[in-house]
Design a protein around this motif. Structure first.
Motif, mmCIF file in Angstrom:
data_model
loop_
_atom_site.group_PDB
_atom_site.id
_atom_site.type_symbol
_atom_site.label_atom_id
_atom_site.label_comp_id
_atom_site.label_asym_id
_atom_site.label_seq_id
_atom_site.Cartn_x
_atom_site.Cartn_y
_atom_site.Cartn_z
ATOM 1 N N ARG A 19 0.835 -1.205 0.000
ATOM 2 C CA ARG A 19 0.000 0.000 0.000
ATOM 3 C C ARG A 19 0.870 1.256 0.000
ATOM 4 O O ARG A 19 0.562 2.242 -0.680
ATOM 5 N N LEU A 23 0.823 4.162 -2.822
ATOM 6 C CA LEU A 23 0.656 5.571 -2.480
ATOM 7 C C LEU A 23 1.786 6.426 -3.049
ATOM 8 O O LEU A 23 1.552 7.404 -3.763
ATOM 9 N N HIS A 98 -3.530 8.705 -0.270
ATOM 10 C CA HIS A 98 -3.776 8.049 -1.546
ATOM 11 C C HIS A 98 -4.938 8.767 -2.239
ATOM 12 O O HIS A 98 -5.901 9.168 -1.573
#
Length: 170
Positions: A19, A23, A98
């Motif tokens: 993740r 991002l 994000h």
């Protein structure tokens, strides 16, 4: 780790590397960060960044925390409270989210939590530094009650809009 109404602020973990890469590999996020913005090239860079973030917590007043959504368990971004580089003790609040989390008020909610933590830990004031054309981050600063001090190139090697918030009177 602590909670807000919709978020969990916690240490970044090894399981967050994918993740973090998703991002910080995005130009629409990275373009606002550092003196020479650049995207991450691969998950190995993201893993190294997560370790750096984890290492920022040696002083418990400061850190770079993952911001996880309570409703989905997905990391929406990062929130930070750290000394400004080459400063005179000034402390910065910042956020990196994000794009799939934009427009939900998460940056403001997470930043309010770390600002409150900073003041509870004895800080007298907290700054934010924002690229002059980053309207959404400047809006977060205003929602936090921060006052613009104008532009400065004192930190990060580039001209930034500087915001400041003093500790509320007791």
């Amino acid at each position: 780790m602590w909670r807000t109404g919709r978020l969990v602020l916690r240490q970044w973990e090894a399981g967050d590397v994918a993740r973090a890469f998703d991002l910080y590999r995005r130009w629409e996020v990275a373009r606002w960060l550092g003196a020479a913005p650049r995207v991450l090239a691969d998950e190995a860079e993201a893993a190294a960044m997560v370790e750096r973030f984890r290492g920022r917590s040696a002083d418990p007043r400061f850190g770079v925390w993952a911001v996880e959504r309570l409703d989905t368990g997905v990391v929406a971004g990062s929130v930070l409270l750290v000394p400004l580089p080459d400063g005179d003790g000034e402390v910065e609040v910042g956020w990196h989210f994000h794009p799939d989390a934009w427009g939900n008020g998460f940056a403001t909610e997470a930043a309010e939590a770390v600002v409150a933590k900073g003041f509870a830990d004895g800080l007298a004031e907290i700054h934010a530094v924002v690229r002059p054309d980053n309207g959404p981050s400047a809006a977060v600063c205003r929602r936090l009650g921060m006052v613009s001090l104008g532009r400065s190139d004192r930190w990060y090697g580039t001209e930034l809009e500087v915001f400041r918030l003093g500790r509320p009177a007791a």
